[in-house]
Design an enzyme around this catalytic site. Sequence first.
Site, short mmCIF file in Angstrom:
data_model
loop_
_atom_site.label_atom_id
_atom_site.label_comp_id
_atom_site.label_asym_id
_atom_site.label_seq_id
_atom_site.Cartn_x
_atom_site.Cartn_y
_atom_site.Cartn_z
CB CYS A 187 -0.97 -0.02 1.18
SG CYS A 187 -1.97 -1.51 1.16
CG HIS A 201 -3.57 3.07 2.15
ND1 HIS A 201 -4.03 2.77 0.89
CD2 HIS A 201 -3.54 1.89 2.83
CE1 HIS A 201 -4.28 1.47 0.81
NE2 HIS A 201 -3.99 0.91 1.97
CG ASN A 258 -6.77 -1.25 0.80
OD1 ASN A 258 -6.03 -0.77 -0.05
ND2 ASN A 258 -6.33 -1.82 1.91
N1 ACO Z 1 -19.25 -9.66 7.44
C1 ACO Z 1 -19.75 -10.03 8.63
N2 ACO Z 1 -18.97 -10.42 9.67
C2 ACO Z 1 -17.64 -10.40 9.47
C3 ACO Z 1 -17.07 -10.04 8.25
C4 ACO Z 1 -17.93 -9.66 7.21
N3 ACO Z 1 -17.49 -9.26 6.00
N4 ACO Z 1 -15.72 -10.13 8.36
C5 ACO Z 1 -15.47 -10.55 9.60
N5 ACO Z 1 -16.62 -10.72 10.28
C6 ACO Z 1 -16.82 -11.17 11.65
C7 ACO Z 1 -15.65 -11.94 12.19
O1 ACO Z 1 -15.74 -13.29 11.81
C8 ACO Z 1 -15.81 -11.74 13.67
O2 ACO Z 1 -16.78 -12.64 14.14
P1 ACO Z 1 -16.60 -13.34 15.59
O3 ACO Z 1 -16.63 -12.19 16.57
O4 ACO Z 1 -17.76 -14.25 15.65
O5 ACO Z 1 -15.26 -14.01 15.54
C9 ACO Z 1 -16.41 -10.33 13.79
O6 ACO Z 1 -16.92 -10.03 12.48
C10 ACO Z 1 -15.43 -9.28 14.19
O7 ACO Z 1 -14.28 -9.39 13.40
P2 ACO Z 1 -13.03 -8.49 13.65
O8 ACO Z 1 -11.92 -8.93 12.73
O9 ACO Z 1 -12.72 -8.41 15.08
O10 ACO Z 1 -13.61 -7.07 13.18
P3 ACO Z 1 -12.89 -5.68 13.18
O11 ACO Z 1 -13.75 -4.69 13.80
O12 ACO Z 1 -11.46 -5.77 13.62
O13 ACO Z 1 -12.86 -5.30 11.64
C11 ACO Z 1 -11.44 -5.31 9.72
C12 ACO Z 1 -12.18 -6.14 10.73
C13 ACO Z 1 -12.40 -4.46 8.93
C14 ACO Z 1 -10.64 -6.21 8.78
C15 ACO Z 1 -10.47 -4.37 10.49
O14 ACO Z 1 -9.73 -5.09 11.43
C16 ACO Z 1 -9.52 -3.64 9.57
O15 ACO Z 1 -9.91 -2.84 8.73
N6 ACO Z 1 -8.21 -3.87 9.74
C17 ACO Z 1 -7.22 -3.22 8.90
C18 ACO Z 1 -7.09 -3.98 7.65
C19 ACO Z 1 -6.37 -3.19 6.62
O16 ACO Z 1 -6.35 -1.99 6.62
N7 ACO Z 1 -5.79 -3.88 5.71
C20 ACO Z 1 -5.21 -3.30 4.59
C21 ACO Z 1 -3.83 -2.75 4.82
S1 ACO Z 1 -2.67 -3.73 4.08
C22 ACO Z 1 -3.06 -3.96 2.52
O17 ACO Z 1 -3.67 -3.14 1.91
C23 ACO Z 1 -2.66 -5.24 1.86
#
Ligand code: ACO
Length: 315
Positions: A108, A242, A272
């Site tokens: 990224c 980003h 993203n």
């Molecule tokens: N729909 C419904 N539920 C979902 C989904 C979905 N699409 N995805 C995950 N869940 C569920 C999970 O299974 C979990 O369920 P559980 O509690 O029963 O285990 C619950 O939702 C919570 O999941 P978390 O991972 O804790 O949710 P969080 O609030 O952390 O959000 C997310 C997840 C959006 C991925 C967040 O952590 C995030 O944005 N992280 C940064 C990721 C990022 O920026 N990556 C890109 C940078 S690097 C690159 O670009 C390659």
Amino acid sequence: MKIIGTGSALPKKVVTNGDLESFLDTTDDWIVSRTGIHSRHVISDERLEDLGRDAALKALADAGQKPEDIDLLLCSNVVNEYMTPGLGCIIAAAIGLHCPCIDINCACPGFIYALDIADSYFKVGKVKNVLVVCAEEPSRMTSWQDRATCVLFGDGAGAVVLSEGEGVRSVRIGARPDPDKIWQFRPLEPTPFVTKTETGVPLQMQGREVFRFAVTASVEDIKAVLAEAGLGVQDVDYYMIHQANLRIVEGIRTRLGVPEDKFPTNIADHGNSSSASCPILLDECKRKGLFKPGDKLVFSAFGAGLLTAAALVEW
Ligand code: ACO
């Protein structure tokens, strides 16, 4: 160096959260509340190289430059259809460049890493004009059965032309090497000699850890590039962050204590798009007439590696 032209190109296929609900155990509400994403552009019958070509041609036209004016092409890309040659060479051939082409795989922050490399070439006097193209198709990296990753990404390309000048005032690149947070193994053909286990694995990500890293690293980078220029957070006109997750952008904004109107976003309808994210946002804001001469823009990006980068640009 300074930015003298911008361009971007997106796949025509738009996938809404509602479309995802039809084949994934997810909801529009979950995706919007956790990420701010409503829809994303996804490659269908296009090739990534065509998006890179179109973004590059738009940036050249915007800069009033011809292919023969360009001394170096820097292409930021994680995956594309070719293993070799680099995507930069494919794009160069498509637009008629005859200059050296360097591909970088810096995830990224690739756009800002490219600015840093270009800066060095300008400083030693090796170039007069540099074309940077960031072209990414993360939709080809994720498993479309993995709701935790595939909902986050969109494809696209963004480009800038850089020329001699005083616009880019400070660039900082960094790494906190930790490859286990975001990674993917490509599928490999067996050979008569390999005895270890090799399996293709789609993109894996430890979302919460990446989230924390992103906010902390970005705030640190932004303060560092501003300190180098003797500026404070309130002196910046626009923060070009980003577009990974609206909550990450909001986390950075509130930690800096800066009003919302200084943080333009397009994640709602892009998702993203990895290193293409910052130059696409830049191009869209520029075309909307957001910037006036002398405006101070701070770019900040973070991602796989873990890599992180920021830059201060005077428009
Ligand atoms: N729909 C419904 N539920 C979902 C989904 C979905 N699409 N995805 C995950 N869940 C569920 C999970 O299974 C979990 O369920 P559980 O509690 O029963 O285990 C619950 O939702 C919570 O999941 P978390 O991972 O804790 O949710 P969080 O609030 O952390 O959000 C997310 C997840 C959006 C991925 C967040 O952590 C995030 O944005 N992280 C940064 C990721 C990022 O920026 N990556 C890109 C940078 S690097 C690159 O670009 C390659």
